[in-house]
Each structure stands twice: as structure tokens, then as C-alpha cells.
Design a protein around this motif. Structure first.
Motif, PDB file in Angstrom:
ATOM      1  N   THR A  82     -17.014   7.598 -13.175  1.00  0.00           N
ATOM      2  CA  THR A  82     -16.565   7.132 -11.866  1.00  0.00           C
ATOM      3  C   THR A  82     -15.058   7.266 -11.759  1.00  0.00           C
ATOM      4  OG1 THR A  82     -16.353   4.845 -12.651  1.00  0.00           O
ATOM      5  CG2 THR A  82     -18.486   5.506 -11.723  1.00  0.00           C
ATOM      6  N   PHE A  83     -14.578   7.161 -10.529  1.00  0.00           N
ATOM      7  CA  PHE A  83     -13.145   7.199 -10.249  1.00  0.00           C
ATOM      8  C   PHE A  83     -12.897   6.368  -9.005  1.00  0.00           C
ATOM      9  CE2 PHE A  83     -15.177  10.785  -8.218  1.00  0.00           C
ATOM     10  CZ  PHE A  83     -14.690  10.760  -6.920  1.00  0.00           C
ATOM     11  N   SER A  84     -11.667   5.899  -8.876  1.00  0.00           N
ATOM     12  CA  SER A  84     -11.294   5.072  -7.731  1.00  0.00           C
ATOM     13  C   SER A  84     -10.661   5.932  -6.643  1.00  0.00           C
ATOM     14  CB  SER A  84     -10.320   3.979  -8.168  1.00  0.00           C
ATOM     15  OG  SER A  84      -9.103   4.560  -8.620  1.00  0.00           O
ATOM     16  N   ARG A  85     -10.493   5.324  -5.480  1.00  0.00           N
ATOM     17  CA  ARG A  85      -9.839   6.054  -4.392  1.00  0.00           C
ATOM     18  C   ARG A  85      -8.382   6.334  -4.733  1.00  0.00           C
ATOM     19  NH1 ARG A  85     -10.682   7.037   1.064  1.00  0.00           N
ATOM     20  NH2 ARG A  85      -8.780   7.273   2.291  1.00  0.00           N
ATOM     21  N   ALA A  86      -7.735   5.433  -5.449  1.00  0.00           N
ATOM     22  CA  ALA A  86      -6.351   5.669  -5.845  1.00  0.00           C
ATOM     23  C   ALA A  86      -6.250   6.907  -6.746  1.00  0.00           C
ATOM     24  CB  ALA A  86      -5.797   4.437  -6.559  1.00  0.00           C
ATOM     25  N   GLN A  87      -7.193   7.067  -7.669  1.00  0.00           N
ATOM     26  CA  GLN A  87      -7.196   8.260  -8.507  1.00  0.00           C
ATOM     27  C   GLN A  87      -7.444   9.517  -7.681  1.00  0.00           C
ATOM     28  OE1 GLN A  87     -10.246   6.726 -11.226  1.00  0.00           O
ATOM     29  NE2 GLN A  87      -8.744   6.826 -12.888  1.00  0.00           N
ATOM     30  N   VAL A 124     -20.193   4.403  -5.068  1.00  0.00           N
ATOM     31  CA  VAL A 124     -20.917   3.509  -5.970  1.00  0.00           C
ATOM     32  C   VAL A 124     -20.401   2.103  -5.737  1.00  0.00           C
ATOM     33  CG1 VAL A 124     -21.320   5.294  -7.704  1.00  0.00           C
ATOM     34  CG2 VAL A 124     -19.261   3.886  -7.843  1.00  0.00           C
ATOM     35  N   PRO A 125     -21.157   1.068  -6.142  1.00  0.00           N
ATOM     36  CA  PRO A 125     -20.694  -0.313  -5.942  1.00  0.00           C
ATOM     37  C   PRO A 125     -19.351  -0.557  -6.611  1.00  0.00           C
ATOM     38  CG  PRO A 125     -23.008  -0.284  -6.528  1.00  0.00           C
ATOM     39  CD  PRO A 125     -22.511   1.113  -6.702  1.00  0.00           C
ATOM     40  N   THR A 126     -18.520  -1.362  -5.981  1.00  0.00           N
ATOM     41  CA  THR A 126     -17.192  -1.685  -6.488  1.00  0.00           C
ATOM     42  C   THR A 126     -17.288  -2.826  -7.483  1.00  0.00           C
ATOM     43  OG1 THR A 126     -16.195  -1.000  -4.400  1.00  0.00           O
ATOM     44  CG2 THR A 126     -14.870  -2.386  -5.860  1.00  0.00           C
ATOM     45  N   LEU A 127     -16.597  -2.660  -8.605  1.00  0.00           N
ATOM     46  CA  LEU A 127     -16.584  -3.677  -9.648  1.00  0.00           C
ATOM     47  C   LEU A 127     -15.187  -4.255  -9.775  1.00  0.00           C
ATOM     48  CD1 LEU A 127     -18.678  -1.842 -12.394  1.00  0.00           C
ATOM     49  CD2 LEU A 127     -19.491  -3.471 -10.674  1.00  0.00           C
ATOM     50  N   GLY A 128     -15.112  -5.513 -10.186  1.00  0.00           N
ATOM     51  CA  GLY A 128     -13.824  -6.136 -10.426  1.00  0.00           C
ATOM     52  C   GLY A 128     -13.223  -6.737  -9.166  1.00  0.00           C
ATOM     53  N   SER A 129     -11.901  -6.884  -9.195  1.00  0.00           N
ATOM     54  CA  SER A 129     -11.194  -7.539  -8.108  1.00  0.00           C
ATOM     55  C   SER A 129     -11.226  -6.696  -6.838  1.00  0.00           C
ATOM     56  CB  SER A 129      -9.733  -7.807  -8.517  1.00  0.00           C
ATOM     57  OG  SER A 129      -9.009  -8.347  -7.432  1.00  0.00           O
ATOM     58  N   THR A 130     -11.289  -7.377  -5.711  1.00  0.00           N
ATOM     59  CA  THR A 130     -11.283  -6.708  -4.405  1.00  0.00           C
ATOM     60  C   THR A 130      -9.996  -6.973  -3.640  1.00  0.00           C
ATOM     61  OG1 THR A 130     -12.401  -8.613  -3.417  1.00  0.00           O
ATOM     62  CG2 THR A 130     -13.788  -6.811  -4.239  1.00  0.00           C
ATOM     63  N   VAL A 131      -8.971  -7.483  -4.328  1.00  0.00           N
ATOM     64  CA  VAL A 131      -7.713  -7.809  -3.669  1.00  0.00           C
ATOM     65  C   VAL A 131      -6.838  -6.575  -3.499  1.00  0.00           C
ATOM     66  CG1 VAL A 131      -5.628  -9.220  -3.808  1.00  0.00           C
ATOM     67  CG2 VAL A 131      -7.822 -10.151  -4.579  1.00  0.00           C
ATOM     68  N   LEU A 132      -6.823  -5.712  -4.506  1.00  0.00           N
ATOM     69  CA  LEU A 132      -5.966  -4.543  -4.458  1.00  0.00           C
ATOM     70  C   LEU A 132      -6.471  -3.543  -3.437  1.00  0.00           C
ATOM     71  CD1 LEU A 132      -5.424  -4.039  -8.292  1.00  0.00           C
ATOM     72  CD2 LEU A 132      -3.949  -5.256  -6.680  1.00  0.00           C
ATOM     73  N   SER A 133      -5.608  -2.593  -3.088  1.00  0.00           N
ATOM     74  CA  SER A 133      -5.982  -1.541  -2.144  1.00  0.00           C
ATOM     75  C   SER A 133      -6.517  -0.322  -2.884  1.00  0.00           C
ATOM     76  CB  SER A 133      -4.769  -1.147  -1.290  1.00  0.00           C
ATOM     77  OG  SER A 133      -3.731  -0.660  -2.116  1.00  0.00           O
ATOM     78  N   SER A 134      -7.250   0.495  -2.184  1.00  0.00           N
ATOM     79  CA  SER A 134      -7.804   1.748  -2.725  1.00  0.00           C
ATOM     80  C   SER A 134      -8.634   1.490  -3.977  1.00  0.00           C
ATOM     81  CB  SER A 134      -6.677   2.744  -3.039  1.00  0.00           C
ATOM     82  OG  SER A 134      -5.918   3.017  -1.897  1.00  0.00           O
ATOM     83  N   ILE A 135      -9.507   0.461  -3.910  1.00  0.00           N
ATOM     84  CA  ILE A 135     -10.332   0.116  -5.070  1.00  0.00           C
ATOM     85  C   ILE A 135     -11.745   0.670  -4.939  1.00  0.00           C
ATOM     86  CG2 ILE A 135      -9.018  -1.975  -5.552  1.00  0.00           C
ATOM     87  CD1 ILE A 135     -11.219  -3.544  -4.107  1.00  0.00           C
ATOM     88  N   ASP A 136     -12.068   1.348  -3.863  1.00  0.00           N
ATOM     89  CA  ASP A 136     -13.405   1.918  -3.717  1.00  0.00           C
ATOM     90  C   ASP A 136     -13.671   2.904  -4.846  1.00  0.00           C
ATOM     91  OD1 ASP A 136     -13.504   0.441  -1.422  1.00  0.00           O
ATOM     92  OD2 ASP A 136     -12.982   2.114  -0.093  1.00  0.00           O
ATOM     93  N   ARG A 137     -14.879   2.871  -5.375  1.00  0.00           N
ATOM     94  CA  ARG A 137     -15.228   3.709  -6.513  1.00  0.00           C
ATOM     95  C   ARG A 137     -16.280   4.727  -6.101  1.00  0.00           C
ATOM     96  NH1 ARG A 137     -12.615   2.217 -10.707  1.00  0.00           N
ATOM     97  NH2 ARG A 137     -13.720   3.776 -11.937  1.00  0.00           N
ATOM     98  N   TYR A 138     -16.194   5.901  -6.766  1.00  0.00           N
ATOM     99  CA  TYR A 138     -17.081   7.021  -6.452  1.00  0.00           C
ATOM    100  C   TYR A 138     -17.503   7.709  -7.754  1.00  0.00           C
ATOM    101  CZ  TYR A 138     -14.824   6.405  -1.893  1.00  0.00           C
ATOM    102  OH  TYR A 138     -14.328   5.882  -0.724  1.00  0.00           O
ATOM    103  N   GLN A 141     -22.006  14.141  -7.546  1.00  0.00           N
ATOM    104  CA  GLN A 141     -23.435  14.391  -7.437  1.00  0.00           C
ATOM    105  C   GLN A 141     -23.990  15.047  -8.697  1.00  0.00           C
ATOM    106  OE1 GLN A 141     -25.324  13.377  -4.801  1.00  0.00           O
ATOM    107  NE2 GLN A 141     -27.072  13.981  -6.094  1.00  0.00           N
ATOM    108  N   ASP A 142     -23.207  15.860  -9.393  1.00  0.00           N
ATOM    109  CA  ASP A 142     -23.730  16.518 -10.579  1.00  0.00           C
ATOM    110  C   ASP A 142     -24.013  15.525 -11.700  1.00  0.00           C
ATOM    111  OD1 ASP A 142     -21.009  16.019 -10.884  1.00  0.00           O
ATOM    112  OD2 ASP A 142     -20.797  17.591 -12.382  1.00  0.00           O
ATOM    113  N   ILE A 143     -23.259  14.439 -11.789  1.00  0.00           N
ATOM    114  CA  ILE A 143     -23.549  13.418 -12.789  1.00  0.00           C
ATOM    115  C   ILE A 143     -24.847  12.700 -12.453  1.00  0.00           C
ATOM    116  CG2 ILE A 143     -22.768  11.196 -13.699  1.00  0.00           C
ATOM    117  CD1 ILE A 143     -19.980  12.220 -13.724  1.00  0.00           C
ATOM    118  N   LEU A 144     -25.047  12.375 -11.198  1.00  0.00           N
ATOM    119  CA  LEU A 144     -26.307  11.752 -10.792  1.00  0.00           C
ATOM    120  C   LEU A 144     -27.483  12.682 -11.048  1.00  0.00           C
ATOM    121  CD1 LEU A 144     -25.207  10.045  -7.448  1.00  0.00           C
ATOM    122  CD2 LEU A 144     -25.340   9.051  -9.732  1.00  0.00           C
ATOM    123  N   ASP A 145     -27.310  13.969 -10.811  1.00  0.00           N
ATOM    124  CA  ASP A 145     -28.390  14.918 -11.082  1.00  0.00           C
ATOM    125  C   ASP A 145     -28.701  14.996 -12.578  1.00  0.00           C
ATOM    126  OD1 ASP A 145     -28.398  15.405  -8.379  1.00  0.00           O
ATOM    127  OD2 ASP A 145     -27.207  17.249  -8.527  1.00  0.00           O
TER     128      ASP A 145
END
Length: 547
Positions: A82-87, A124-138, A141-145
Motif C-alpha cells: 500500500t501507499f498513501s496519497r502523500a507518497q 483501501v481502508p485507512t489505518l491509524g490517525s485521521t488527523v493528518l492530511s493526505s492519509i488516504d491509502r491505496y 490492481q496487480d497486487i490484488l490479482d
């Protein structure tokens, strides 16, 4: 100083205007020159943002950016699932060769466009703190496959009778191994061998702790496969591990990369009935999905061995743990390698993830000796007097330091070929009056005080042998005269050699030759067994053979 112009307070706009006028006098069309030399968005001065000839668009389309940032080998999911929106923001900005405009929201909009490209990012569902910005995680598709392929193949091939031996054959293989090895397998080891040989699962997984004897189990399984004519092969992440698997169990092995190359070329796992994947936890999900898919095509049974609480995959992993859960695989818990109870307890704690406590337990038991420097680590490893230089392979604590220093073999002194002996030990073994003499690259030689040894100067109290006079032999029997070939006729007619005793002669001194005692020599001469040697200018009696 009188001719120096006064400094003017100008801003950036004034400077740009001045530079532009100067450039127009040289090239004429400044906008065309900038577009051809540095394609990109319009500059702060608002000049035209036209593309140069053949340079392409200023900002690549979102599809091209997505192919770069989500590349399986070098993208965001090359090592993580996974990776975050900030990444993703950082990755997209790095993918822009010519940068982006000054609009603060331009990068955010471009990232949104990249996320909307089909077949790449998945939320994917977000884990951890929700206070910071750009914390959405993704994830991608190839990993899911890949995860779906592993799960589907494991369930479809469960209890399908793949390479299934009878219970009697499995017991016979265990007996043959125990007789050949000279020891008996434990109850859980016998159960593991019977499971691999008789379960009949197309994909099976076995968890073994450190020291549980996986190589022993695979050798017992190989005996059972040999008895039924089953072909087998091994797959490991590293080539060294492949050789170790072959040496320990007799199963020929190759690297996972080599098997993936065979699959890509078309040959794949054809002709292999059983594929043993050693240290399966180190194989990432993408490679595992390819291997399991090819095994399903060729009907190959896959047996994975590893421990998900020890080594992990370099890339996105986790398939082995899920496979072990789906097939309800066995877990070997007996450590038969470490005999010390403290070491076994420390390894059990290490598996739980508390590495600090495990290291502390090993240190308290005297199994770990920390050192601040490389020299300190060497002093703890090597005994006193084990050499005058750093030892080769002194241990992990000093690795990387002093690589350019000379490192003689452990157990030997630099410049000698014998065992390590300190000076006090050498003196105790020498005859009275002798001193140890070390020569570089040669064995140690003993030298008495005052004795001149080869290759050095005479010791104190030693007289140098006098140069022989013309017509006389050297003083002691061991000396020999060697002539230098420089000019001068020789008695007898051959030119180019000096007469004995001239300045061209050189005395080579050495140890006296040992011969028979004078009385015995005289007796042999009288019997005619040894010729008389006439001194220079002397004569030999008649009837006596000359030398």
C-alpha cells in the motif's frame, strides 16, 4: 572609482525585461527559442507556452504518469503493498520531467486524474490517525490479482490427490531415512513427512521454526518420491540457498528468477511433479502467483516451507501465511539444532517480534559480545598473541572497517608459515645462546649470537673471511670461487675469464661441507678409494690417482 556606475535598485521584472531586449537583438524570436530549448509551462513573465518542435507535451497524460508511478518493479508498490496519497503526490511530482506550473492546486488535480486511470490504483481502508492530511491509502490492481490467484489456486487444488503416496510407502520412506541417517525423527517430524507425502494437496505449506530440521524432512520426502518415480525440483530466492537445499536434501534446486524465466520462455514446470519452495516467505506475491498458475497448468504439486515470523519478502508478500491458513498446514515447533535451553528460549521470543528482549537474553547468556570498534571486536575474538595484524574474517562486528588492511590467516603470524608462537615460547625451545629469527614469507630460523646468516650482515664478534690470494684456495673447505666474466685472458687460452685471485674474483661463503673424519679419509686414500687432492703448486705421489 570615479568611472564606476551607480548601483540601481531594480526588481525581477525589470531584469527580465532587460534580458529579453538583449536576447531579441541576438536571436529575434525569444519565445520560439525558449520553447525549443526548454519546453514546459509558461514562465512568470507570461511568455508564450508553445511546445518546441518534436518535444511533446509539457505535462504527460495521466495514463503515462500512472504507468511510471505504479510500475511493479520500480513504482510505489515495488516493495510495499500500500501507499498513501502523500507518497503518490511525491511520486507524481518526481515523474514530471519539466516540472509543473505555480498553481498550488495543479499537482492535486493531476494526482486525482492519475488515480482515475483504470487498472492501477485501488482505495483501501485507512489505518491509524485521521488527523493528518493526505492519509488516504491505496494499492494497485496487480497486487490484488496476485493475491486472488494464490487464494483461488490453493482452494481449487485442495485435496485433489496430487502426487499422493500411501501410508505404507510414507512409513517405509521414514524407516529408510532413519536407518541411513543413524537417528530417529521426532513424532512431529514424522507427521510432517507423512502429511507432505500422503495428503494429496496440490498446494501445501509447512511452517518450521529455526532448527526444526526442514532439510531432514525434505530428504525423507525425497526418498519416498524416488521410490515411486516422482520427479522433483526446488526453488529458492538465492542461488546459495538453492545449493544448500541440494546438498542437504538431494533435491536439485534453482532460483525463483530462473523458474520465472523458464515460464516466460514457454518451458516452465513441464516434467516436474513436485516443486519444493524453500524459505517461501521470502518470495513476493507476484512471483508466487506466477509459479502457482504455472503449477496448475502442468499439474505440479507445490510444497512451501518457511516461517512468516522470521524472514520476509523484499517485495509485497504474505501469500505463504494465507496459504498455510487455507490448507490448515502443520507447524514444527521443536528446535533440534540449539542444545542450550537459553538459546532456544531466545529464538522463541524472537519469533514473537520482541527482538530487543531476545538479544538481551542472548547477551546475558554470553552468546553476544558487543564492541564499539573493529579492533575491540577482534581482541574479543582472537586469543592474545594471535598475530601482529588484524585477522581475516574477525566477525560481523568489524565488517566494513579496515578493509584495506592486511589480514593474515587466523592462527598464523605475519611473515611465518608455522603455528603462532610467542617469543617466550620460542626461546624456551631454542638451544642455549640462540635467538629466534623471522624472515618474511619463510619459516622461522634459529640463529646463534654472533653467527652470520644468509641474506644479512655478520653478527657482533664475527670476522669476515679474508679474500684469497692468487694461486691459493680459500681458507675453509666450504668456500667457493666464482669468477666474473669481464675481460682478461685465462691460462689455457680461453678469453673472457679472470685468473683466480684477481680483482674479478668473488668469494661465496657458506656453511662448511661435512665430510668424513681425517682418520677415515686417510684410510680410504690408502686403500685407493679416495683420490688425493693436490694443493696449488704441490705434487701427487706416483701411483695415486689424481682428482
Amino acid at each position: 572609482m570615479a568611472t564606476k556606475r551607480d548601483k540601481l535598485d531594480v526588481d525581477a521584472t525589470t531584469m527580465r525585461d532587460s534580458w529579453r531586449r538583449r536576447a531579441e537583438t541576438v536571436v529575434g524570436d525569444v519565445d520560439a527559442m525558449v520553447a525549443a530549448a526548454a519546453p514546459g509551462p509558461p514562465g512568470p513573465d507570461g511568455c508564450a507556452g508553445l511546445d518546441g518542435p518534436g518535444t511533446g507535451p509539457r505535462i504527460p497524460p495521466p495514463g503515462d504518469i500512472a504507468a511510471v508511478v505504479f510500475d511493479p518493479k520500480e513504482g510505489l508498490t515495488a516493495n510495499d503493498k500500500t501507499f498513501s496519497r502523500a507518497q503518490l503526490l511525491a511520486a507524481v511530482a518526481n515523474a514530471l520531467e519539466f516540472g509543473i506550473d505555480a498553481d498550488p492546486d495543479g499537482l492535486e488535480r493531476l494526482v486525482d486524474d492519475v488515480l482515475e486511470v483504470e487498472g492501477y490504483a485501488v482505495r483501501v481502508p485507512t489505518l491509524g490517525s485521521t488527523v493528518l492530511s493526505s492519509i488516504d491509502r491505496y494499492t494497485t490492481q496487480d497486487i490484488l490479482d496476485a493475491e486472488e490467484t494464490v487464494r483461488a489456486q490453493t482452494l481449487e487444488r485442495f485435496d485433489t490427490g496430487a502426487v499422493q503416496l500411501t501410508g505404507n510407502r510414507a512409513a517405509a520412506a521414514i524407516d529408510v531415512f532413519q536407518v541411513a541417517a543413524g537417528f530417529e525423527l521426532s513424532a512431529e517430524q514424522q507427521a510432517a513427512v507423512a502429511r507432505v507425502l500422503t495428503a494429496g494437496h496440490g498446494i501445501d505449506a509447512l511452517v518450521d521454526v529455526a532448527g526444526a530440521g526442514k532439510s531432514t524432512l525434505m530428504e525423507a520426502c525425497r526418498i519416498g518420491w524416488d521410490a515411486t518415480g516422482t520427479t522433483y525440483a526446488g526453488a529458492t530466492l538465492a542461488a546459495v540457498a538453492a545449493k544448500q537445499l541440494h546438498d542437504a536434501s538431494g533435491i536439485p534446486a534453482r532460483t525463483v528468477a530462473a523458474w520465472l524465466g523458464e515460464i516466460e520462455n514457454g518451458s516452465g514446470l513441464r516434467g516436474v511433479d513436485v516443486l519444493v519452495v524453500d524459505e517461501a516467505t521470502m518470495v513476493d506475491d507476484r512471483a508466487a502467483a506466477v509459479l502457482l498458475g504455472e503449477a496448475a497448468r502442468t499439474g505440479t504439486k507445490v510444497v512451501g516451507i518457511g516461517d512468516h515470523l522470521q524472514l520476509q519478502a523484499i517485495g509485497p508478500g504474505g501469500w505463504f501465511k494465507e496459504t498455510h491458513r487455507l490448507v490448515n498446514g502443520l507447524t514444527l515447533t521443536e528446535n533440534r539444532r540449539q542444545e542450550d535451553a537459553a538459546e532456544r528460549a531466545a529464538l522463541d521470543v524472537w519469533r514473537t517480534g520482541n527482538h530487543e528482549l531476545a538479544l538481551r537474553m542472548l547477551a546475558e547468556g554470553g552468546r553476544i559480545h558487543p564492541a564499539e570498534t573493529a579492533d575491540e571486536a577482534r581482541s574479543q575474538i582472537l586469543p592474545p598473541g594471535a598475530g601482529r595484524g588484524p585477522a581475516r574474517g574477525a566477525g560481523p562486528a568489524c565488517r566494513g572497517e579496515g578493509q584495506a588492511a592486511a589480514r593474515p590467516r587466523p592462527g598464523r603470524c605475519r611473515g611465518t608459515r608455522g603455528p603462532v608462537l610467542d617469543e617466550a615460547h620460542l626461546r624456551r625451545r631454542l638451544p642455549p645462546g640462540a635467538e629466534p629469527a623471522h624472515r618474511r614469507g619463510r619459516p622461522a630460523r634459529h640463529r646463534r649470537r654472533g653467527q652470520r646468516h644468509r641474506g644479512g650482515e655478520p653478527g657482533p664478534g664475527t670476522r669476515r673471511a679474508p679474500r684469497p690470494r692468487a694461486g691459493h684456495r680459500p681458507a675453509h673447505p666450504g668456500a667457493a670461487v666464482r669468477r666474473r666474466g669481464r675481460g682478461g685472458p685465462r691460462p689455457g687460452g680461453r678469453p673472457g675469464r679472470h685468473r683466480p685471485g684477481t680483482s674479478g674474483d668473488r668469494v661465496r661463503r657458506g656453511r662448511p661441507r661435512r665430510g668424513p673424519r681425517p682418520a677415515a679419509r686417510q684410510a680410504r686414500r690408502e686403500r685407493g678409494q679416495e683420490p688425493h687432492r693436490a694443493a696449488p703448486g704441490g705434487h701427487v705421489p706416483e701411483g695415486v690417482p689424481r682428482s
